[in-house]
Design a protein around this motif. Structure first.
Motif, PDB file in Angstrom:
ATOM      1  N   VAL A  97     -27.772  12.510  12.951  1.00 14.65           N
ATOM      2  CA  VAL A  97     -27.543  11.616  14.090  1.00 14.65           C
ATOM      3  C   VAL A  97     -26.367  10.693  13.756  1.00 14.65           C
ATOM      4  CG1 VAL A  97     -28.535   9.725  15.452  1.00 14.65           C
ATOM      5  CG2 VAL A  97     -29.915  11.737  14.903  1.00 14.65           C
ATOM      6  N   ALA A  98     -25.341  10.737  14.612  1.00 17.80           N
ATOM      7  CA  ALA A  98     -24.124   9.967  14.337  1.00 17.80           C
ATOM      8  C   ALA A  98     -24.236   8.538  14.834  1.00 17.80           C
ATOM      9  CB  ALA A  98     -22.936  10.649  15.013  1.00 17.80           C
ATOM     10  N   LEU A  99     -23.694   7.618  14.041  1.00 13.78           N
ATOM     11  CA  LEU A  99     -23.521   6.235  14.489  1.00 13.78           C
ATOM     12  C   LEU A  99     -22.073   5.867  14.170  1.00 13.78           C
ATOM     13  CD1 LEU A  99     -25.950   3.265  13.894  1.00 13.78           C
ATOM     14  CD2 LEU A  99     -23.495   2.978  13.831  1.00 13.78           C
ATOM     15  N   ASP A 100     -21.307   5.544  15.200  1.00 10.20           N
ATOM     16  CA  ASP A 100     -19.878   5.262  15.027  1.00 10.20           C
ATOM     17  C   ASP A 100     -19.710   3.843  14.497  1.00 10.20           C
ATOM     18  OD1 ASP A 100     -17.191   4.665  15.276  1.00 10.20           O
ATOM     19  OD2 ASP A 100     -16.956   5.799  17.138  1.00 10.20           O
ATOM     20  N   VAL A 101     -19.627   3.735  13.180  1.00 10.50           N
ATOM     21  CA  VAL A 101     -19.632   2.422  12.526  1.00 10.50           C
ATOM     22  C   VAL A 101     -18.521   1.522  13.070  1.00 10.50           C
ATOM     23  CG1 VAL A 101     -19.232   1.229  10.339  1.00 10.50           C
ATOM     24  CG2 VAL A 101     -20.756   3.206  10.419  1.00 10.50           C
ATOM     25  N   GLU A 102     -17.303   2.044  13.130  1.00 11.96           N
ATOM     26  CA  GLU A 102     -16.188   1.158  13.503  1.00 11.96           C
ATOM     27  C   GLU A 102     -16.281   0.711  14.954  1.00 11.96           C
ATOM     28  OE1 GLU A 102     -14.708  -0.043  11.047  1.00 11.96           O
ATOM     29  OE2 GLU A 102     -15.516   1.452   9.674  1.00 11.96           O
ATOM     30  N   ALA A 103     -16.713   1.593  15.829  1.00 13.86           N
ATOM     31  CA  ALA A 103     -16.834   1.216  17.243  1.00 13.86           C
ATOM     32  C   ALA A 103     -17.938   0.172  17.434  1.00 13.86           C
ATOM     33  CB  ALA A 103     -17.118   2.452  18.101  1.00 13.86           C
ATOM     34  N   VAL A 104     -19.080   0.384  16.767  1.00 12.79           N
ATOM     35  CA  VAL A 104     -20.187  -0.566  16.911  1.00 12.79           C
ATOM     36  C   VAL A 104     -19.827  -1.896  16.246  1.00 12.79           C
ATOM     37  CG1 VAL A 104     -22.620  -1.009  16.368  1.00 12.79           C
ATOM     38  CG2 VAL A 104     -21.907   1.272  17.104  1.00 12.79           C
ATOM     39  N   PHE A 105     -19.149  -1.824  15.117  1.00 12.70           N
ATOM     40  CA  PHE A 105     -18.717  -3.042  14.418  1.00 12.70           C
ATOM     41  C   PHE A 105     -17.836  -3.895  15.342  1.00 12.70           C
ATOM     42  CE2 PHE A 105     -15.666  -4.930  11.188  1.00 12.70           C
ATOM     43  CZ  PHE A 105     -16.568  -5.862  10.680  1.00 12.70           C
ATOM     44  N   ALA A 106     -16.866  -3.251  15.970  1.00 11.64           N
ATOM     45  CA  ALA A 106     -15.967  -3.991  16.874  1.00 11.64           C
ATOM     46  C   ALA A 106     -16.755  -4.600  18.032  1.00 11.64           C
ATOM     47  CB  ALA A 106     -14.879  -3.048  17.392  1.00 11.64           C
ATOM     48  N   GLN A 107     -17.696  -3.821  18.569  1.00 12.02           N
ATOM     49  CA  GLN A 107     -18.516  -4.335  19.673  1.00 12.02           C
ATOM     50  C   GLN A 107     -19.332  -5.548  19.239  1.00 12.02           C
ATOM     51  OE1 GLN A 107     -19.131  -2.964  23.165  1.00 12.02           O
ATOM     52  NE2 GLN A 107     -19.656  -5.131  23.010  1.00 12.02           N
ATOM     53  N   LEU A 108     -19.922  -5.461  18.055  1.00 14.82           N
ATOM     54  CA  LEU A 108     -20.795  -6.554  17.584  1.00 14.82           C
ATOM     55  C   LEU A 108     -19.988  -7.813  17.284  1.00 14.82           C
ATOM     56  CD1 LEU A 108     -23.271  -4.574  15.304  1.00 14.82           C
ATOM     57  CD2 LEU A 108     -23.650  -5.405  17.630  1.00 14.82           C
TER      58      LEU A 108
END
Ligand SMILES: Nc1ncnc2c1ncn2[C@@H]1O[C@H](COP(=O)(O)OP(=O)(O)OP(=O)(O)O)[C@@H](O)[C@H]1O
Ligand SMILES: [Mg+2]
Length: 121
Positions: A97-108
């Protein structure tokens, strides 16, 4: 504070919940929503892992906030947030199961710094 589980046992840690890919996908999506709510409240967990997530009746619950830091006042907070995301993304990735670290980091970070304004005392 609320006990997560039933009369016979505590809810399992995500790592021990034996979820299939669709369960893990739901867990990932719930986690991102929980992290967004925490970010808006200015909180970084800082000890996030599949051991500090409970799976209770299809509901993901984040526990163990003992190392949590304030995002706007702790200079380490962004690095800790990124580490949190890498930790869970690595575990989820191993299970397909993928979690897009950089995209979620930017969102957070965006959530954290556009959260509700609280006036200084
Ligand atoms: N079933 C549960 N329902 C609600 N809160 C829980 C539950 N299990 C643990 N917690 C809470 O999470 C916090 C930390 O628990 P945890 O078991 O992660 O401790 P720990 O010392 O970090 O152990 P570990 O090293 O295994 O993570 C505690 O405040 C505990 O009350
Ligand atoms: Mg713990």
């Amino acid at each position: 504070m609320e006990f997560i589980g039933d009369l016979s046992q505590a809810a399992p840690r995500l790592v021990h919940a034996g979820l299939d890919r669709s369960g893990l996908t739901s867990a990932r999506d719930q986690l991102v929503e929980s992290l967004r709510a925490l970010a808006r409240a200015g909180i970084v967990h800082a000890d996030l892992s599949v051991y500090n997530l409970l799976w209770g009746e299809a509901l993901l619950v984040v526990i163990d906030f003992r190392q949590a830091v304030e995002v706007t006042t702790n200079l380490e907070a962004p690095a800790l947030l990124h580490r949190d995301l890498v930790n869970v993304a690595t575990s989820l990735g191993r299970r397909g199961v993928a979690l897009d670290v950089e995209a979620v980091f930017a969102q957070l970070l965006t959530d954290a710094f556009s959260g509700p304004y609280t006036a200084p005392p």
